[in-house]
Design an enzyme around this catalytic site. Structure first.
Site, PDB file in Angstrom:
ATOM      1  N   GLY A   1      12.554  53.719  45.678  1.00 28.62           N
ATOM      2  CA  GLY A   1      13.357  52.632  45.144  1.00 28.62           C
ATOM      3  C   GLY A   1      14.808  53.055  45.124  1.00 28.62           C
ATOM      4  O   GLY A   1      15.114  54.254  45.067  1.00 28.62           O
TER       5      GLY A   1
ATOM      6  N   GLN B   1      23.328  52.941  42.361  1.00 29.97           N
ATOM      7  CA  GLN B   1      23.114  54.282  42.931  1.00 29.97           C
ATOM      8  C   GLN B   1      23.883  54.483  44.229  1.00 29.97           C
ATOM      9  O   GLN B   1      23.947  55.613  44.728  1.00 29.97           O
ATOM     10  CB  GLN B   1      21.626  54.527  43.172  1.00 29.97           C
ATOM     11  CG  GLN B   1      20.809  54.594  41.890  1.00 29.97           C
ATOM     12  CD  GLN B   1      19.368  54.936  42.192  1.00 29.97           C
ATOM     13  OE1 GLN B   1      18.575  54.049  42.477  1.00 29.97           O
ATOM     14  NE2 GLN B   1      19.028  56.215  42.147  1.00 29.97           N
TER      15      GLN B   1
ATOM     16  N   CYS C   1      14.454  60.771  40.370  1.00 30.08           N
ATOM     17  CA  CYS C   1      15.531  59.798  40.626  1.00 30.08           C
ATOM     18  C   CYS C   1      16.511  60.409  41.609  1.00 30.08           C
ATOM     19  O   CYS C   1      16.927  61.556  41.427  1.00 30.08           O
ATOM     20  CB  CYS C   1      16.237  59.462  39.309  1.00 30.08           C
ATOM     21  SG  CYS C   1      17.557  58.255  39.492  1.00 30.08           S
ATOM     22  N   LEU C   2      16.883  59.639  42.632  1.00 29.36           N
ATOM     23  CA  LEU C   2      17.831  60.146  43.622  1.00 29.36           C
ATOM     24  C   LEU C   2      19.185  60.459  42.995  1.00 29.36           C
ATOM     25  O   LEU C   2      19.944  61.259  43.534  1.00 29.36           O
ATOM     26  CB  LEU C   2      18.005  59.128  44.756  1.00 29.36           C
ATOM     27  CG  LEU C   2      16.756  58.887  45.625  1.00 29.36           C
ATOM     28  CD1 LEU C   2      17.016  57.751  46.603  1.00 29.36           C
ATOM     29  CD2 LEU C   2      16.346  60.146  46.363  1.00 29.36           C
TER      30      LEU C   2
ATOM     31  N   HIS D   1      11.873  51.247  36.577  1.00 29.06           N
ATOM     32  CA  HIS D   1      12.889  52.279  36.848  1.00 29.06           C
ATOM     33  C   HIS D   1      14.141  51.652  37.483  1.00 29.06           C
ATOM     34  O   HIS D   1      15.272  51.929  37.058  1.00 29.06           O
ATOM     35  CB  HIS D   1      12.273  53.349  37.766  1.00 29.06           C
ATOM     36  CG  HIS D   1      13.175  54.479  38.110  1.00 29.06           C
ATOM     37  ND1 HIS D   1      12.970  55.771  37.675  1.00 29.06           N
ATOM     38  CD2 HIS D   1      14.307  54.522  38.855  1.00 29.06           C
ATOM     39  CE1 HIS D   1      13.933  56.546  38.131  1.00 29.06           C
ATOM     40  NE2 HIS D   1      14.762  55.820  38.854  1.00 29.06           N
ATOM     41  N   GLU D   2      13.922  50.781  38.477  1.00 33.01           N
ATOM     42  CA  GLU D   2      15.069  50.165  39.165  1.00 33.01           C
ATOM     43  C   GLU D   2      15.766  49.144  38.260  1.00 33.01           C
ATOM     44  O   GLU D   2      16.997  49.055  38.253  1.00 33.01           O
ATOM     45  CB  GLU D   2      14.620  49.495  40.474  1.00 33.01           C
ATOM     46  CG  GLU D   2      13.929  50.415  41.463  1.00 33.01           C
ATOM     47  CD  GLU D   2      14.658  51.723  41.700  1.00 33.01           C
ATOM     48  OE1 GLU D   2      15.904  51.746  41.649  1.00 33.01           O
ATOM     49  OE2 GLU D   2      13.971  52.742  41.907  1.00 33.01           O
TER      50      GLU D   2
ATOM     51  N   HIS E   1      18.137  50.854  36.087  1.00 32.89           N
ATOM     52  CA  HIS E   1      19.408  51.188  36.759  1.00 32.89           C
ATOM     53  C   HIS E   1      20.386  50.003  36.689  1.00 32.89           C
ATOM     54  O   HIS E   1      21.590  50.183  36.472  1.00 32.89           O
ATOM     55  CB  HIS E   1      19.173  51.537  38.226  1.00 32.89           C
ATOM     56  CG  HIS E   1      18.790  52.967  38.467  1.00 32.89           C
ATOM     57  ND1 HIS E   1      19.555  54.024  38.036  1.00 32.89           N
ATOM     58  CD2 HIS E   1      17.735  53.518  39.117  1.00 32.89           C
ATOM     59  CE1 HIS E   1      18.978  55.166  38.408  1.00 32.89           C
ATOM     60  NE2 HIS E   1      17.875  54.891  39.053  1.00 32.89           N
TER      61      HIS E   1
HETATM   62 ZN   LIG Z   1      16.568  56.265  39.829  1.00 33.66          ZN
END
Ligand SMILES: [Zn+2]
Length: 177
Positions: free
Chosen positions: A49, A54, A97-98, A139-140, A143
């Site tokens: 995701g 991000q 998480c990236l 999670h997204e 963000h």
């Molecule tokens: Zn993340």
């Protein structure tokens, strides 16, 4: 298409509440390219995701796709999503998480939800998701609201560096969100 630079924890854009995307803006070539680039960036970094903050864009857009053993998810674009909880039972599992590279932690998420959103063409979509798919959506969505998974961890003692996570906790495939 381009691979975009991923914002990391500490960049203020990750802590902003993202702006809703008008249909006109969504139809623009700039935002359509952004969505293509987000997909390419997510695949490049082996994520499941990626949310627009991000990649330094404070807009309510997220892309999700998984070929993981944890659950296959087709490529999904969510614009201006709203989440309705359908089963508030909390299930705890590992997340990465990236924007918080090389860490894993245990995060409780509701088991089942419905998401109402627009797709990339501006059509209304409604998705019912449970388990891993529901986890990735939460999670997204976080963000887009300026939150990261660390904020959801009830116990920071489970926060692990990736190498130690793989050595001591879960020696199998995993990926970032
Ligand atoms: Zn993340």
């Amino acid at each position: 298409m381009s691979i975009l630079k991923v914002s990391r924890l500490g960049h203020p854009v990750l802590r902003l509440e993202s702006k809703r995307v008008s249909k006109e803006l969504l139809a623009s070539s700039a935002v359509q390219k952004l969505i293509d680039d987000m997909m390419e960036t997510m695949v490049e970094y082996i994520g499941v995701g990626l949310a627009a903050p991000q990649v330094h864009e404070s807009l309510q857009i997220a892309v999700i796709e998984s070929h993981s053993a944890r659950g296959a998810i087709p490529m999904t674009v969510l614009v201006n999503p709203t989440v309705t909880v359908l089963d508030k039972e909390l299930i705890e599992d590992w997340e990465g998480c990236l924007s918080i590279p090389d860490f894993r932690g245990r995060v409780p998420r509701v088991r089942k939800l419905r998401v109402d959103a627009l797709d990339r063409k501006g059509n209304k979509i409604q998705i019912t998701a449970e388990g891993f798919f529901a986890r990735v959506i939460q999670h997204e969505f976080d963000h887009l609201m300026g939150k990261v998974y660390l904020d959801r961890m009830p116990d920071l003692k489970t926060l692990c560096h990736l190498a130690e996570f793989q050595r001591f906790w879960l020696p199998q495939e995993d990926e970032d969100e």
